[in-house]
Design an enzyme around this catalytic site. Structure first.
Site, short mmCIF file in Angstrom:
data_model
loop_
_atom_site.label_atom_id
_atom_site.label_comp_id
_atom_site.label_asym_id
_atom_site.label_seq_id
_atom_site.Cartn_x
_atom_site.Cartn_y
_atom_site.Cartn_z
N HIS A 72 0.82 -1.22 0.00
CA HIS A 72 0.00 0.00 0.00
C HIS A 72 0.85 1.26 0.00
O HIS A 72 1.88 1.35 0.66
CB HIS A 72 -1.01 0.01 1.15
CG HIS A 72 -0.44 0.06 2.53
ND1 HIS A 72 -0.18 1.24 3.19
CD2 HIS A 72 -0.11 -0.93 3.40
CE1 HIS A 72 0.27 0.98 4.40
NE2 HIS A 72 0.34 -0.32 4.55
N GLU A 224 -5.23 1.31 2.46
CA GLU A 224 -5.06 0.22 3.40
C GLU A 224 -5.14 0.71 4.84
O GLU A 224 -5.69 0.02 5.72
CB GLU A 224 -3.72 -0.48 3.15
CG GLU A 224 -3.55 -1.80 3.90
CD GLU A 224 -3.02 -1.64 5.32
OE1 GLU A 224 -3.08 -2.62 6.11
OE2 GLU A 224 -2.53 -0.54 5.66
N ASP A 245 3.85 -6.19 3.94
CA ASP A 245 3.62 -5.14 4.92
C ASP A 245 4.65 -5.30 6.05
O ASP A 245 5.60 -6.07 5.92
CB ASP A 245 2.19 -5.20 5.45
CG ASP A 245 1.61 -3.81 5.72
OD1 ASP A 245 2.31 -3.00 6.32
OD2 ASP A 245 0.45 -3.56 5.33
#
Length: 384
Positions: A72, A224, A245
């Site tokens: 993201h 996100e 992530d």
């Protein structure tokens, strides 16, 4: 399948460029432009959704089913809630951001017609010379924060004269510092390290000209931090979604500080048994430092995709991150490990032939996941 070198300079410089572009959720167009330029430079085609999420396309031998890798672009930020009578601004967070980590942040306020103002997020009781020990006992909360603008403003009307309104966006200075010993310190390494790692892995694939067994979509999402994530950018042919992530460095966690962490479960539940074991097998085969971890208070792009109704296998790999959503720190080795694993995963075959169809019979369904041994020579994985 080839173990590919990752361009360290490209990874580092791309991350620095990403960090210098403000991109709180709701204000991501500029960083989208930057990533599109990066994709064009390495020769990867892409498409944009209406709001600016990116779906890049690495073509494989098979076009359906395909896989996707998501990171993201959006970060935490803030927004004006109210104009105050003392010339300060009441603010609220954009995304889940602890007020304690926001105290003292230097920021930019964006108002209409492209006008910007500079300022600082401060506790209501910021001066020990005035409030004494109350500066230490005041609760850390967004209700106890205010934005002090570096302008001549002392009243509500002064703020109105500047053209400020509730809902004006606020970005936070990242203040990156990259040390010679490999430690990278900055706000918003979450998830710009992940974005840089995805781009570096894609560059390695393109530079080496290695064929991919199936199409691989690189998804760069823009919401996100507010829970939307990859819910709106997939299509029906995607059978596997791997999110990239942060993995939290903290007591009680098993995140690899100098390698890649494979998440087994987050707050949305367990990740796909077979996909996580494939990732572990790739790390073991390719000598990539790694660990496994479980996250209690955490969700990623993959959770949003499943909640949107996509019947897909999902996984999550993480770079190490100390003090997530605060003054964050990672290490170059961890980012490189993530990029190396991504480059290998892009080259791996689909997990099961049956995954090319959304529905199928019992006969070709896995019998017992505990007996599944992915040594990269089973399930028609490509050979060296």
């Amino acid at each position: 399948m080839r173990v590919l070198d990752i361009d360290r300079t490209y990874l580092r410089e791309t991350l620095l460029e990403l960090l210098q572009v403000p991109s709180p959720t709701g204000m991501t167009d500029t960083v989208v432009q930057l990533v599109c330029q990066k994709l064009e430079a390495i020769g990867v085609e892409y498409e944009l959704t209406r709001r600016g999420a990116i779906r890049a396309n690495l073509t494989g031998k098979v076009h359906s089913p395909d896989r996707a890798i998501a990171a993201h672009l959006d970060t935490l930020g803030a927004m004006v809630k109210n104009l105050k009578s003392n010339g300060r601004l009441e603010v609220v967070s954009v995304g889940t951001w602890p007020a304690r980590s926001a105290e003292g942040a230097r920021v930019t306020l964006y108002i209409d017609k492209g006008i910007q103002y500079r300022g600082t997020l401060l506790p209501l009781k910021a001066s020990g010379h005035v409030f004494g020990k109350q500066v230490d006992t005041q609760e850390a909360s967004w209700q106890n924060l205010e934005l002090r603008l570096d302008e001549v403003v002392h009243s509500h009307s002064d703020l109105e004269q500047l053209g400020i309104h509730p809902g004006d966006m606020i970005s936070i200075d990242p203040n990156p510092e990259f040390l010679s010993n490999g430690f990278w310190v900055s706000r918003f390494l979450d998830d710009k390290v992940g974005v840089a790692a995805v781009l570096a892995a894609a560059k390695a694939i393109c530079d080496a000209g290695v064929p991919l067994p199936m199409d691989c979509h690189l998804l760069f999402t823009i919401s996100e931090e507010t829970g939307v994530g990859a819910s709106h950018i997939l299509h029906g042919d995607v059978a596997e979604l791997l999110a990239v992530d942060n993995g939290t460095i903290a007591p009680g966690q098993n995140t690899s500080e100098y390698g890649v962490t494979i998440a087994m479960q987050d707050s949305s539940g367990p990740f796909d048994w077979y996909l996580t074991r494939r990732l572990i097998s790739l790390c073991q085969t390719c000598g990539i430092e790694h660990s496994r971890d479980v996250f209690r208070y955490y969700r990623s792009d993959s959770a949003a995709a499943v909640e949107a109704g996509n019947d897909i296998r999902t996984g999550l790999i993480c770079f190490a991150l100390d003090a997530s959503h605060g003054h964050e720190r990672t290490h170059e080795k961890s980012a490189l490990a993530v990029a190396r694993l991504l480059a290998m995963y892009m080259q791996s075959d689909q997990l099961f032939e049956r995954d090319e169809r959304p529905l199928g019979p019992l006969q070709d369904f896995p019998s017992d996941p505990a007996d599944w041994d992915d040594d990269l020579s089973v399930n028609k994985a490509p050979q060296e």
